[in-house]
Design a protein around this motif. Sequence first.
Motif, PDB file in Angstrom:
ATOM      1  N   ILE A   1      32.687  29.400  42.722  1.00 25.79           N
ATOM      2  CA  ILE A   1      33.899  29.537  43.370  1.00 25.79           C
ATOM      3  C   ILE A   1      34.679  28.506  43.251  1.00 25.79           C
ATOM      4  O   ILE A   1      36.242  28.847  42.155  1.00 25.79           O
ATOM      5  CB  ILE A   1      34.385  30.600  44.542  1.00 25.79           C
TER       6      ILE A   1
ATOM      7  N   GLU B   1      35.294  27.800  39.357  1.00 21.95           N
ATOM      8  CA  GLU B   1      35.205  28.573  38.219  1.00 21.95           C
ATOM      9  C   GLU B   1      36.756  29.295  38.689  1.00 21.95           C
ATOM     10  O   GLU B   1      36.912  30.105  38.052  1.00 21.95           O
ATOM     11  CB  GLU B   1      34.672  29.713  38.541  1.00 21.95           C
ATOM     12  N   SER B   2      37.285  28.912  40.227  1.00 24.64           N
ATOM     13  CA  SER B   2      38.901  29.712  40.017  1.00 24.64           C
ATOM     14  C   SER B   2      39.675  29.549  39.295  1.00 24.64           C
ATOM     15  O   SER B   2      40.602  30.264  39.132  1.00 24.64           O
ATOM     16  CB  SER B   2      38.625  29.013  41.260  1.00 24.64           C
TER      17      SER B   2
ATOM     18  N   VAL C   1      40.570  33.346  36.004  1.00 28.42           N
ATOM     19  CA  VAL C   1      40.900  34.589  36.998  1.00 28.42           C
ATOM     20  C   VAL C   1      39.304  36.159  36.070  1.00 28.42           C
ATOM     21  O   VAL C   1      38.917  36.555  37.489  1.00 28.42           O
ATOM     22  CB  VAL C   1      41.402  35.211  36.926  1.00 28.42           C
TER      23      VAL C   1
ATOM     24  N   ASN D   1      36.432  34.635  35.398  1.00 28.92           N
ATOM     25  CA  ASN D   1      35.108  34.283  35.788  1.00 28.92           C
ATOM     26  C   ASN D   1      34.935  34.842  37.742  1.00 28.92           C
ATOM     27  O   ASN D   1      34.365  35.193  37.576  1.00 28.92           O
ATOM     28  CB  ASN D   1      35.110  33.107  35.880  1.00 28.92           C
ATOM     29  N   LEU D   2      36.168  34.482  38.332  1.00 25.11           N
ATOM     30  CA  LEU D   2      35.574  35.025  39.073  1.00 25.11           C
ATOM     31  C   LEU D   2      35.366  36.861  39.185  1.00 25.11           C
ATOM     32  O   LEU D   2      34.350  37.095  40.265  1.00 25.11           O
ATOM     33  CB  LEU D   2      37.143  34.664  40.211  1.00 25.11           C
ATOM     34  N   GLU D   3      36.393  37.372  38.454  1.00 25.56           N
ATOM     35  CA  GLU D   3      35.897  39.033  38.884  1.00 25.56           C
ATOM     36  C   GLU D   3      34.923  39.196  38.378  1.00 25.56           C
ATOM     37  O   GLU D   3      33.980  39.769  38.726  1.00 25.56           O
ATOM     38  CB  GLU D   3      36.809  39.782  37.910  1.00 25.56           C
TER      39      GLU D   3
ATOM     40  N   ALA E   1      39.704  38.322  43.942  1.00 23.20           N
ATOM     41  CA  ALA E   1      39.462  37.288  43.090  1.00 23.20           C
ATOM     42  C   ALA E   1      40.686  36.612  42.144  1.00 23.20           C
ATOM     43  O   ALA E   1      40.740  35.189  42.266  1.00 23.20           O
ATOM     44  CB  ALA E   1      38.396  37.642  41.290  1.00 23.20           C
TER      45      ALA E   1
ATOM     46  N   TYR F   1      41.607  34.008  45.333  1.00 23.20           N
ATOM     47  CA  TYR F   1      41.157  32.784  44.632  1.00 23.20           C
ATOM     48  C   TYR F   1      41.666  31.595  43.770  1.00 23.20           C
ATOM     49  O   TYR F   1      41.339  30.652  43.320  1.00 23.20           O
ATOM     50  CB  TYR F   1      39.212  32.117  45.550  1.00 23.20           C
ATOM     51  N   HIS F   2      41.898  32.745  42.532  1.00 23.69           N
ATOM     52  CA  HIS F   2      42.504  32.230  41.304  1.00 23.69           C
ATOM     53  C   HIS F   2      43.939  31.457  41.644  1.00 23.69           C
ATOM     54  O   HIS F   2      44.161  30.373  40.935  1.00 23.69           O
ATOM     55  CB  HIS F   2      42.333  32.844  40.092  1.00 23.69           C
TER      56      HIS F   2
END
Length: 423
Positions: A207, A210-211, A214, A216-218, A280, A283-284
């Motif tokens: 996390i 990759e933050s 967005v 990638n987080l999703e 997501a 954290y982005h």
Amino acid sequence: MKEDFLHYLWKFKKFDALNLKTSNGEEITIINVGQYLELAGPDFFNSQIIIGDQKWAGNVEIHLKSSDWYVHHHERDEAYENVILHVVWEHDTEIFRKNNTEIPVLELKNHVDILTIVNYKTLMTPKSWIFCEKQLKEINEFTLKNWQERLFFERLERKSKSIYELLEQTNNDWEAVLFCLLAKNFGLNTNGAIFMKIAQTIPFSIIRKESFEVENLEALLLGSAGLLDSEKEDSYFNNLKFRYFYLLHKYQFEKKNVEPVQFFKHRPDNFPTIRLSQLANLYHTQQNLFSKISTSNSLQNIYEIVEVPASSYWQNHYQFDKESPKKKKKISKSFIDLIVINTLIPLQFAYAKNQGKEISEDLFILLNEVAPEKNAIMDKFTSFGIKPKNAFESQSLLQLKNEYCNKSRCLECSIGMELLKKS
């Protein structure tokens, strides 16, 4: 009548303590009632009592009837060999130690004021919701406020246990703990446990890395929730699906099966697709989130940090392949209030305790700014005369209802004890 009433009478000496005698006629003088133990073994530890001319130090056991000693098989248990006094409501048989010496008995029923008994029976008579519902308005504000404070911190102590368990599982990574707790919060009651499992299946180091993307987080969150398992024509769906399997390969971690997330009975704004996208985006947009909010005691500051929207795709979607009228779907202040109550306050408390810091006053200030929860329990308390003004009061009332009222712990409750003192 129950034994816990006798425990209450003995612990607080709510009986005529000046004219006590054993069943054999020996005078009793209580120096110290002892320490109340809610564990296996005798009820009160390290009591000090004079019986006749002899001073004794040891344990006190309490029963409704003397014969309960044998019903509970205490005669077989070494832990009861050091009992110096058997306190009962009704004496119906003699009790002996293994060496055949008789254990002195105090029968209480003729030493308790009738009003105390009446108050107890009034309190413990079943009502429509809780035992004291018709008497709640009689409780003075000082007693109620002090009890609410204790209840609030009891609730925080209970929540801290699960936080420390998470801390151990995440190798003392507070950021990872926050991620798991927020995921649970974003899932609400229906999907909370599932969202937490999703968060636990994704190493938080990923996390972090990759933050900056967005999507990638999703992909990680929606993919781990099983929402990318099907085949669709939707280009955004396929983009996330490609990213998800690429990330699985990149970081060499396996997809773990979790229970299917639930859409049923949710308002569209609470659909798991929307909430996972908002998580997501949080954290982005916010790096090092734990360090930003772990010490924040400003509700407005927390609003500014957490009030993020879902991704642009979700402005006109609630599910893949189904367009809907455009709406930004920003995290609302009322939802952030729930995050403050259920995640941030317990986390701040646990972290401060871990660091050896005292932040009680800061927590009070913050929760006094937050509106009380709206639920059936709060509605009931309001109808009986106790209306919570803020989240501090509503949290304490939840603790009261769940841990005391539901478990009939009236004699361990300050409200119940106050009602027993009525003249």
